[in-house]
Design an enzyme around this catalytic site. Structure first.
Site, PDB file in Angstrom:
ATOM      1  N   CYS A  24       0.796  -1.237   0.244  1.00  0.00           N
ATOM      2  CA  CYS A  24       0.442  -0.478  -0.226  1.00  0.00           C
ATOM      3  C   CYS A  24       0.942   1.308   0.015  1.00  0.00           C
ATOM      4  O   CYS A  24       2.102   1.431   0.556  1.00  0.00           O
ATOM      5  CB  CYS A  24      -1.149   0.242   1.449  1.00  0.00           C
ATOM      6  SG  CYS A  24      -1.990  -1.415   1.170  1.00  0.00           S
ATOM      7  N   GLY A  50      -0.071   0.633  -4.929  1.00  0.00           N
ATOM      8  CA  GLY A  50      -0.883  -0.414  -5.178  1.00  0.00           C
ATOM      9  C   GLY A  50      -1.484  -0.006  -6.287  1.00  0.00           C
ATOM     10  O   GLY A  50      -1.707   1.378  -6.258  1.00  0.00           O
ATOM     11  N   ASN A 124      -0.489   1.222   6.024  1.00  0.00           N
ATOM     12  CA  ASN A 124       0.375   0.535   4.852  1.00  0.00           C
ATOM     13  C   ASN A 124       1.452  -0.654   6.268  1.00  0.00           C
ATOM     14  O   ASN A 124       2.152  -0.266   7.060  1.00  0.00           O
ATOM     15  CB  ASN A 124       1.519   1.277   4.448  1.00  0.00           C
ATOM     16  CG  ASN A 124       2.343   0.653   3.382  1.00  0.00           C
ATOM     17  OD1 ASN A 124       4.057   1.527   3.527  1.00  0.00           O
ATOM     18  ND2 ASN A 124       2.744   0.071   3.196  1.00  0.00           N
ATOM     19  N   GLY A 125       1.540  -2.132   5.397  1.00  0.00           N
ATOM     20  CA  GLY A 125       2.202  -3.080   6.325  1.00  0.00           C
ATOM     21  C   GLY A 125       1.269  -3.718   6.241  1.00  0.00           C
ATOM     22  O   GLY A 125      -0.110  -3.818   6.502  1.00  0.00           O
ATOM     23  N   TYR A 265      13.653  -2.598  -4.442  1.00  0.00           N
ATOM     24  CA  TYR A 265      12.225  -2.698  -5.564  1.00  0.00           C
ATOM     25  C   TYR A 265      11.707  -2.481  -5.798  1.00  0.00           C
ATOM     26  O   TYR A 265      11.173  -1.052  -6.095  1.00  0.00           O
ATOM     27  CB  TYR A 265      11.809  -4.356  -5.755  1.00  0.00           C
ATOM     28  CG  TYR A 265      11.060  -4.561  -6.952  1.00  0.00           C
ATOM     29  CD1 TYR A 265      10.933  -4.477  -7.945  1.00  0.00           C
ATOM     30  CD2 TYR A 265       9.499  -4.455  -6.421  1.00  0.00           C
ATOM     31  CE1 TYR A 265       9.725  -4.326  -9.005  1.00  0.00           C
ATOM     32  CE2 TYR A 265       8.991  -4.626  -6.616  1.00  0.00           C
ATOM     33  CZ  TYR A 265       8.796  -4.495  -8.593  1.00  0.00           C
ATOM     34  OH  TYR A 265       7.005  -4.068  -9.479  1.00  0.00           O
TER      35      TYR A 265
END
Ligand code: AMP
Length: 488
Positions: A24, A50, A124-125, A265
């Site tokens: 996210c 996302g 996020n996570g 990445y």
């Protein structure tokens, strides 16, 4: 295997696939007359984090306004929709999830009205104890409306006995384990918080007197905000009436374990993580790769775009000319984005094409950032051969991916990871390459050494800094299927 065993295995396999974590991006702005427009732009810059759903919640202090939808930011929002998200404060979210969870009800921000006021949360996570908390709360009568781990934060917050919403959030966050970089919006404040390990990034910026929080600094750049600072691991920053109050409510003893794969990445190369430029880091990995795995060749070719900075680093260090001999169609979404396996293969085929004239009779060093399942590179190597390349030497600017991520990067199950199942030489053989060289884990750790940060490299080392619940403990999810958003 008897029938009972077979059905148990099938069930476990289904649970293994039914991971409820996702990749996210989060964004928030507090105190700007164009809050939702700015959030829209911020999400646009975070789109790489996302691509499955996007959402914005804004507030004018009287009500919260919500819009969420499936698809890219540009598909989900238009001028008319944004004009119906008024107020000086807003939070937004972009999400990508694994197969089976691709439903509108899991689109964030999540929002709820509690007896202490209304909140919207963009997270996020991945929370590693979300399943057991969920089971415990369900046992006490809680009704969950999503299958996403992030909802446990909202549920815990709603049940907290603390007085203010900020105290309730801290109470909730003290119970969850794993990774969270989140932004919460109340009627009058914005709260930005990072877990004590600091797995995922979150930065603060300023724009025309407003405060902005974003997963990555590239979002601050797009809206013309100045970078203020990164949130520290374990920090809770409360923005109210133009001021930021910093709280450190969690245990201090935890070691920072920032996700090294963000550097390799996931983050955009123009972002800075902990003030370190991602592009420069990737190039450095490429240089090291050239020193660790030299080869006689005519061309260094990147797998665009992910392998590009490392390929440049490899070319500079080795002195072998760099050529963009594989052209990427920019309008195809990232390989991992399509939930169904069949579509993913299709994506690989339409995404890259080789430049014939450049490759004919050449010895090629093909550089990419990682091999996960291996599907992308197998096809690219065979395409290079068909186009006339004489030799193909694969170079990967990360160590072999041997373990799935439990902290918020979408990786397939361990068994699907090609490097878990095969040796480097077997992978070379499967890829049809003349040689294959991965960056060593020691080399990666040496490169991260000077960054003044602690790292999680569990996907390469199998050393997980925070214990996670196994899939066997998972509850049966997705009892209701949303036929509006289900694609199959
Ligand atoms: P694969 O074909 O499964 O080996 O995919 C590897 C490619 O996907 C690499 O070249 C990466 O650029 C990219 N990749 C790696 N991890 C992820 C991820 N979690 N989400 C999306 N793409 C990824």
């Amino acid at each position: 295997m008897n029938r009972e065993e077979a059905s148990t295995r099938a069930l476990l396999a289904r649970h293994a696939r039914d991971r409820f974590h996702d990749e996210c991006g989060v964004f928030g702005v507090h105190g700007h007359s164009e809050a939702s427009n700015i959030t829209y732009l911020g999400l646009y810059a975070l789109q790489h984090r996302g691509q499955e759903s996007a959402g914005i919640v804004s507030t004018d202090g009287h009500a919260h306004y919500v819009h969420r939808g499936m698809g890219l930011v540009a598909d989900v929002f238009n001028e008319k929709i944004l004009s119906r998200l008024p107020g000086r404060h807003a939070v937004g979210h972009v999400r990508y999830s694994t197969s089976g969870e691709s439903q509108i009800r899991n689109a964030q921000p999540f929002y709820a009205t509690t007896d202490g006021g209304s909140v919207a949360i963009a997270h996020n996570g991945n929370l590693v104890n979300a399943r057991s908390i969920r089971r415990e709360l369900e046992g006490r009568g809680a009704i969950f409306s999503t299958t996403a781990d992030s909802e446990v934060i909202v549920q815990l917050l709603a049940r907290s006995r603390e007085k203010t919403l900020v105290e309730r959030l801290i109470d909730a966050l003290s119970r969850v384990k794993g990774a969270f970089s989140l932004v919460m919006l109340t009627d009058d404040s914005m709260v930005a918080a990072r877990d004590p390990n600091g797995f995922r990034p979150l930065s603060l910026g300023r724009l025309d007197g407003a405060w902005v929080a974003a997963s990555e600094t590239c979002a601050l750049d797009l809206i013309g905000a100045s970078f203020e600072r990164d949130l520290e691991p374990g920090e809770v920053a409360v923005v109210r009436r133009g001021r930021v109050r910093t709280l450190r409510p969690f245990k201090r003893s935890v070691r920072e374990t920032f996700c090294v794969f963000e550097y390799i990445y996931f983050a955009r190369p123009d972002s800075n993580l902990n003030r370190n430029n991602v592009y420069g880091f990737r190039k450095e990995l490429g240089r090291l790769l050239a020193r660790e795995h030299p080869v006689n060749a005519d061309l260094v070719v990147p797998v665009l775009a992910s392998g590009d900075p490392a390929a440049l680093g490899y070319a500079e260090e080795s002195g072998i000319p760099y050529e963009q001999a594989i052209i990427r169609n920019h309008f195809v979404r990232r390989t991992f984005i399509e939930p169904a396996q069949s579509i993913r293969h299709f994506g690989v085929k339409v995404k890259h094409n080789a430049v014939r004239g450049l490759l004919q009779g050449k010895r090629v060093v093909l550089v990419d950032d990682s091999i996960v399942r291996g599907t992308t590179l197998i096809k690219i190597v065979s395409m290079l051969r068909q186009t006339g390349a004489r030799e193909v030497h694969l170079r990967i600017s990360a160590p072999p991916t041997i373990g799935p991520c439990h902290y918020g990067i979408d990786t397939p199950t361990r068994a699907e990871l090609i490097a878990h199942e095969h040796t480097v030489d077997e992978i070379r053989e499967l890829m049809g390459a003349d040689s294959l060289g991965y960056l060593s884990l020691e080399g990666l750790r040496r490169t991260t050494g000077p960054l003044k940060q602690g790292f999680c490299d569990a996907c390469f080392s199998d050393e997980y800094p925070v214990p996670f619940e196994t899939n066997e403990a998972s509850p049966q999810l997705s009892l209701f299927r949303d036929i509006e958003s289900d694609e199959d």
